[in-house]
Design a protein around this motif. Structure first.
Motif, short mmCIF file in Angstrom:
data_model
loop_
_atom_site.label_atom_id
_atom_site.label_comp_id
_atom_site.label_asym_id
_atom_site.label_seq_id
_atom_site.Cartn_x
_atom_site.Cartn_y
_atom_site.Cartn_z
N PRO A 1 -43.72 9.40 22.58
CA PRO A 1 -43.34 10.82 22.64
C PRO A 1 -43.00 11.41 21.28
O PRO A 1 -43.08 12.64 21.09
N ALA A 2 -42.64 10.56 20.31
CA ALA A 2 -42.31 11.05 18.97
C ALA A 2 -43.53 11.57 18.23
O ALA A 2 -43.39 12.23 17.20
N PHE A 3 -44.74 11.30 18.70
CA PHE A 3 -45.94 11.87 18.09
C PHE A 3 -46.11 13.34 18.43
O PHE A 3 -46.97 14.02 17.84
N THR A 4 -45.33 13.86 19.36
CA THR A 4 -45.45 15.25 19.77
C THR A 4 -45.26 16.19 18.58
O THR A 4 -44.23 16.17 17.92
N GLY A 5 -46.26 16.99 18.30
CA GLY A 5 -46.19 17.97 17.22
C GLY A 5 -46.38 17.41 15.83
O GLY A 5 -46.37 18.17 14.85
N LYS A 6 -46.56 16.09 15.69
CA LYS A 6 -46.65 15.46 14.37
C LYS A 6 -48.11 15.36 13.95
O LYS A 6 -48.77 14.33 14.11
N PHE A 7 -48.64 16.44 13.41
CA PHE A 7 -50.01 16.50 12.92
C PHE A 7 -50.11 17.69 11.97
O PHE A 7 -49.23 18.56 11.93
N ALA A 8 -51.17 17.73 11.19
CA ALA A 8 -51.36 18.80 10.21
C ALA A 8 -52.18 19.92 10.84
O ALA A 8 -53.41 19.93 10.77
N GLY A 9 -51.51 20.87 11.48
CA GLY A 9 -52.20 21.97 12.12
C GLY A 9 -51.26 22.78 12.99
O GLY A 9 -50.05 22.53 13.04
N SER A 10 -51.81 23.76 13.70
CA SER A 10 -50.99 24.64 14.54
C SER A 10 -50.97 24.20 16.00
O SER A 10 -50.03 24.51 16.72
N TRP A 11 -52.03 23.51 16.48
CA TRP A 11 -51.99 22.90 17.81
C TRP A 11 -53.06 21.82 17.88
O TRP A 11 -54.01 21.81 17.12
N ARG A 12 -52.85 20.90 18.82
CA ARG A 12 -53.73 19.73 18.95
C ARG A 12 -54.07 19.50 20.42
O ARG A 12 -53.20 19.49 21.29
N LEU A 13 -55.35 19.28 20.68
CA LEU A 13 -55.84 18.94 22.01
C LEU A 13 -56.45 17.55 21.95
O LEU A 13 -57.25 17.25 21.07
#
Length: 318
Positions: free
Chosen positions: A21-33
Motif C-alpha cells: 500500500p505504500a506504493f500508492t501515489g509514489k511515481f513520477a506523474g499526476s496519475w497512474r493506471l
C-alpha cells in the motif's frame, strides 16, 4: 488456519497496490493506471486466472511540502480457481504519505494503509464428494452441506513501509515491507473458525543508467504466508531507442527467477508514458511433469500521465 496462498503475479513490480500500500501515489506523474492478467498452469484447465486493475494519484500538492507525496488509490482483483469453482473478488481503497529526507526530495520514507472488502464464492454444483459414489453407482447428491452458504465476505486491513532513494536524481533504489490480512479475518464455508493468514512481503530494487541509452532495472521479493514462501529475483535491460530522457521510447528485455519454481523471461515496450509487459513462467519444479513446464502467461499495462512541464524525481519502477 487457511493454508492457501493469496493470488500473486510474477510481474509483481507491475501491480503496485497488491504488493505494498505504500506504493500508492509514489511515481513520477499526476496519475497512474495499472492492469495485470495472469493465466497460471494452462495445461491444467483454468487452474488459476487472475486479473487486477488500479488507479492512484497524489493529492493536496499545494498543502504539503514540495518534495512530500500524499497518495490515494483504488484497486480491484478477481481470481478464479479450479475452472471457476472458487472465485475471489475484492475492492480496495489505499492511501500513503511519503516524507522527503533531503531538500531535493531524492530520499523519501513513506507508509501506506489499505482497506479491502472481499467476497468468495464456491460453486458446489461443480464439486464431487466421496458420498456421491455408492454401491449403487454415482448418485450426484451429497450430504456434505455448506453450513455458512456458498458465499463469504470479509473486510481486510493491509499496511506497508517504503524507502526510496537516489544519489544523483537519475538512478533510484528502494526497499519496502508490507503485510496483508493484518486483522486475520475469519473465512469458512462450513464454519468460521478458519483465519486468513497474514502475508508478509519484503521487496527491493533499483534502476541504474549505464549509458545514454541503456539502463539496468532489478528487483527482488520474498513473501511468506503461513507455511508457504517464495523468493523471486531478476533483472531487465532497457534501451532508450529515441534517446529522449523526458519521454523515452524504450525496449525492455530481462528475466526473473522464482527459486525452485520457475524461470520467467520478460519483454516490455514503453512509449508516451505507457509501459506494456509480457512474461511467461517456465516451470522447473517437480510439478513440471504435470504442467509440461508451462507455468503460465502474464501481461501488464502501466500508464503514467505526466503533464508536459512535469519534472519528477526518480521513483521505483521495477
Amino acid at each position: 488456519m487457511v493454508k492457501a496462498q493469496d493470488p500473486h503475479f510474477s510481474q509483481f513490480f507491475a501491480s503496485p497496490l497488491t504488493l505494498n500500500p505504500a506504493f500508492t501515489g509514489k511515481f513520477a506523474g499526476s496519475w497512474r493506471l495499472a492492469a495485470n492478467h495472469r493465466d497460471q498452469w494452462p495445461s491444467i484447465p483454468k487452474a488459476y486466472v487472475t486479473t487486477s486493475a488500479s488507479i492512484d494519484f497524489p493529492i493536496l500538492k499545494s498543502k504539503i511540502p514540495d518534495s512530500d507525496v500524499f497518495g490515494v488509490g483504488i484497486s480491484g482483483l478477481t481470481d478464479a480457481s479450479a475452472n471457476n469453482i472458487l472465485k475471489l473478488n475484492y475492492g480496495s481503497v489505499s492511501m500513503s504519505y511519503h516524507k522527503a529526507l533531503d531538500e531535493n526530495g531524492y530520499s523519501t520514507i513513506g507508509a501506506g494503509f489499505q482497506g479491502t472488502y472481499s467476497s468468495l464464492n464456491l460453486d458446489i454444483s461443480k464439486l464431487t464428494f466421496e458420498d456421491m459414489l455408492t454401491q449403487n453407482g454415482f448418485t450426484g447428491t451429497t450430504s456434505d452441506i455448506l453450513t455458512n452458504g456458498s458465499n463469504q465476505s470479509y473486510f481486510d486491513i493491509n499496511a506497508g513501509l517504503l524507502y526510496s532513494g537516489s544519489t544523483n536524481g537519475e538512478n533510484n533504489f528502494y526497499l519496502g515491507a508490507s503485510m496483508y490480512h493484518i486483522n486475520r479475518p475469519k473465512v469458512g464455508f462450513k464454519d468460521k473458525n478458519w483465519y486468513l493468514s497474514g502475508r508478509i512481503s519484503l521487496h527491493g530494487g533499483g534502476s541504474f543508467p549505464v549509458s545514454d541509452i541503456l539502463t539496468v532495472h532489478s528487483s527482488l521479493i520474498h513473501q511468506i504466508q503461513n507455511k508457504a514462501s517464495e523468493t523471486t529475483v531478476g533483472v531487465a535491460l532497457a534501451a532508450n531507442v529515441n534517446q529522449d530522457v523526458e519521454n523515452p521510447t524504450s525496449i525492455y528485455i530481462g528475466s526473473w527467477v522464482r527459486f525452485n519454481d520457475a524461470v520467467i523471461p520478460y519483454i516490455g515496450l514503453e512509449f508516451g508514458g505507457l509501459r506494456i509487459g509480457a512474461s511467461y513462467d517456465f516451470n522447473i519444479s517437480t510439478l513440471k511433469a504435470a504442467t509440461a513446464s508451462r507455468g503460465g502467461s502474464e501481461f501488464s499495462i502501466i500508464y503514467i500521465r505526466r503533464p508536459a512541464e512535469y519534472k519528477g524525481i526518480p521513483c521505483p519502477k521495477f
